[in-house]
Scaffold this motif. Structure first.
Motif, PDB file in Angstrom:
ATOM      1  N   PHE A 206       0.830  -1.193   0.000  1.00 32.78           N
ATOM      2  CA  PHE A 206       0.000   0.000   0.000  1.00 32.78           C
ATOM      3  C   PHE A 206       0.876   1.260   0.000  1.00 32.78           C
ATOM      4  O   PHE A 206       1.912   1.294   0.680  1.00 32.78           O
TER       5      PHE A 206
ATOM      6  N   TRP B 154      -3.790   6.865   4.049  1.00 31.73           N
ATOM      7  CA  TRP B 154      -4.671   5.726   4.284  1.00 31.73           C
ATOM      8  C   TRP B 154      -4.473   5.170   5.699  1.00 31.73           C
ATOM      9  O   TRP B 154      -3.352   5.149   6.213  1.00 31.73           O
TER      10      TRP B 154
ATOM     11  N   ARG C 292       2.206   4.679   1.161  1.00 32.03           N
ATOM     12  CA  ARG C 292       2.252   5.291   2.504  1.00 32.03           C
ATOM     13  C   ARG C 292       2.131   6.807   2.448  1.00 32.03           C
ATOM     14  O   ARG C 292       2.259   7.475   3.481  1.00 32.03           O
TER      15      ARG C 292
ATOM     16  N   ASP D 205      -1.288  -6.456   2.543  1.00 26.70           N
ATOM     17  CA  ASP D 205      -0.602  -5.193   2.228  1.00 26.70           C
ATOM     18  C   ASP D 205      -0.124  -5.268   0.782  1.00 26.70           C
ATOM     19  O   ASP D 205       1.086  -5.368   0.508  1.00 26.70           O
TER      20      ASP D 205
ATOM     21  N   LEU E 213      -6.763  -1.120   7.939  1.00 23.81           N
ATOM     22  CA  LEU E 213      -6.960  -1.957   6.764  1.00 23.81           C
ATOM     23  C   LEU E 213      -6.419  -3.360   6.996  1.00 23.81           C
ATOM     24  O   LEU E 213      -7.090  -4.363   6.702  1.00 23.81           O
ATOM     25  N   LEU E 214      -5.205  -3.447   7.518  1.00 25.71           N
ATOM     26  CA  LEU E 214      -4.550  -4.739   7.680  1.00 25.71           C
ATOM     27  C   LEU E 214      -5.139  -5.557   8.821  1.00 25.71           C
ATOM     28  O   LEU E 214      -4.854  -6.757   8.930  1.00 25.71           O
TER      29      LEU E 214
ATOM     30  N   PRO F 183      -8.904   3.964  -0.011  1.00 27.15           N
ATOM     31  CA  PRO F 183      -8.926   2.501  -0.046  1.00 27.15           C
ATOM     32  C   PRO F 183     -10.341   1.934  -0.023  1.00 27.15           C
ATOM     33  O   PRO F 183     -10.547   0.793   0.411  1.00 27.15           O
TER      34      PRO F 183
ATOM     35  N   ILE G 232      -3.593   2.491   7.297  1.00 26.87           N
ATOM     36  CA  ILE G 232      -2.976   1.206   6.972  1.00 26.87           C
ATOM     37  C   ILE G 232      -3.225   0.165   8.066  1.00 26.87           C
ATOM     38  O   ILE G 232      -3.596  -0.985   7.779  1.00 26.87           O
ATOM     39  N   GLU G 233      -3.030   0.552   9.331  1.00 26.34           N
ATOM     40  CA  GLU G 233      -3.192  -0.416  10.421  1.00 26.34           C
ATOM     41  C   GLU G 233      -4.614  -0.949  10.472  1.00 26.34           C
ATOM     42  O   GLU G 233      -4.825  -2.153  10.684  1.00 26.34           O
TER      43      GLU G 233
END
Length: 440
Positions: free
Chosen positions: A45, A51, A47, A70, A56-57, A214, A53-54
């Protein structure tokens, strides 16, 4: 709907092309190299887009959600843009969806690829047809912020075609097309139809997808249709879902007589194109094999060719269980039953599912394969899905690079794209085997 082909009509040809694809690809030669060498262009993804990220994952830890890896097919240079080059102010450029910026870049390069000076087109009766979908760029337009006053034309699909026409000074039809993942081939269909109907002298047809948010990962993780392992295994028995990607392609389309007169290269002739819809019945996201089969049969009828002549099919190939089975069933019932030897693949296995731009990336692959006389492999095709009976037709997957033999100096190919809203699009392309140029 009238045919787009016929012996008494001038062919509409593709005479310029440009691409941006994941993995830092921004030239036709690098795109072909990646395809021919079976490169997977998936990366982590971005950076630099803000987004979460944490979150999403960790979606897979929630009840009723699928795992998000990822991974995706992301463009490298979406933030790089010289607004003054295109006559846009810095503030206006910042407020404009990156899809507009990328669309401007590939349109300019497609014209240069054809040998056209993009800076000398003001007043030309040329059309612009661009496939794009909204991607949630920037803050809401219904709040006060530093972008207020620039958002009206800053939204992605509203302004991509308009930006291109305005920047180049084109005066023909200009529109964005959003039929979800069928958008790009629908844009090509409308451009070709406009040329046939005398609505413009030539046109830019293309598509662009840049994920500013996302959103798609959230939606498909909740729907259980997102890849669980960070790969898009089109038509494979190991497929677990699709994987989102980005990309952009622009084409110059024009009558062949005009292209020959001006010395433009001819990548391929658009023999026929057709669009339809699944209709009602099953849920809107569920593909329909019968609608796709009808689509293919109608396009073949329009083209005037024997379907057995089709050597390469660039399919949709989303790697979703329902999507791949429906598509394979339709292709087996049509090209696979025609007595030829059609080879099927999907660029999504390399670069992920570029949504509104997916069909155009597939078309670019088809055109380059025809020019090189080789069909590139589809990744993960060595373990084809067991959800269909492969023995009942001649359709087979492109598991390795193989020669693509012409018939009477022509290579015939087909390309498909299908939208989440039920729209379907298909095109048949004739690629002259003797053409030579150094524009890719």
């Amino acid at each position: 709907m009238t045919s787009t082909a016929g012996p008494d009509r001038d062919h509409i040809v593709i005479s310029g092309m440009a691409v941006e694809a994941p993995g830092g690809i921004d030239t036709l030669s690098s795109y072909w190299s990646a395809l021919a060498n079976s490169r997977e262009l998936i990366g982590p993804f971005p950076r630099d887009r803000g987004w979460p990220i944490e979150e999403l994952l960790s979606l897979g830890d929630r009840e009723g959600w699928g795992q998000v890896g990822d991974a995706g097919g992301f463009l490298d240079r979406v933030a790089e843009f010289d607004p003054s080059f295109f006559g846009i102010s810095q503030r206006e450029a910042l407020a404009s969806d990156p899809q507009q910026r990328v669309g401007l870049r590939v349109a300019w390069r497609a014209l240069e690829n054809a040998g056209v000076n993009p800076g000398a087109l003001a007043g030309e009766d040329a059309g612009c047809y661009i496939g794009a979908s909204p991607m949630e760029y920037g803050p809401s337009a219904s709040e006060i912020n530093e972008h207020s006053g620039f958002r009206t034309v800053g939204y992605g699909q509203l302004g991509v075609a308009g930006r291109i026409s305005h920047s180049l000074g084109l005066t023909g039809p200009s529109m964005c097309i959003d039929s979800a993942c069928a958008s790009s081939l629908t844009a090509l269909h409308l451009a070709v139809s406009a040329l046939r109907n005398g609505e413009c002298d030539w046109a830019i047809a293309g598509a662009v997808c840049v994920m500013s948010s996302p959103m798609g990962f959230y939606e498909f993780a909740k729907n259980g249709a997102l890849s669980s392992d960070g790969h898009c295994r089109a038509y494979s028995d190991d497929a677990s879902g699709t994987l989102w990607g980005e990309g952009a392609v622009a084409l110059l389309v024009e009558p062949e007589a005009r292209a020959r007169r001006l010395g433009h290269p001819v990548y391929g002739r658009v023999l026929a194109s057709y669009t339809n819809h699944n209709g009602k019945g099953r849920p809107i996201l569920v593909p329909r094999a019968h609608a796709q089969e009808k689509l293919v049969r109608r396009t073949v009828e329009m083209s005037g060719i024997d379907p057995a002549d089709i050597g390469m099919i660039e399919g949709h190939g989303t790697a979703t269980r329902a999507g791949d089975v429906a598509e394979l069933t339709a292709l087996q019932n049509t090209y696979g039953a025609a007595g030829g030897d059609p080879v099927l693949g999907s660029v999504k296995s390399n670069a992920g599912h570029a949504q509104a731009a997916a069909g155009m990336l597939g078309l670019g692959k088809l055109l380059l394969a025809g020019r090189h006389g080789e069909i590139p492999p589809t990744l993960y095709a060595d373990n084809p899905t067991t959800k269909v009976d492969w023995s009942r037709s001649s359709l087979r997957l492109a598991t390795k690079t193989q020669p693509w033999q012409p018939k009477d100096d022509i290579r015939y190919g087909a390309v498909s794209s299908f939208g989440a809203g039920g729209a379907n699009a298909h095109a048949i392309i004739a690629i002259p085997a003797h053409e030579e140029n150094d524009n890719f």
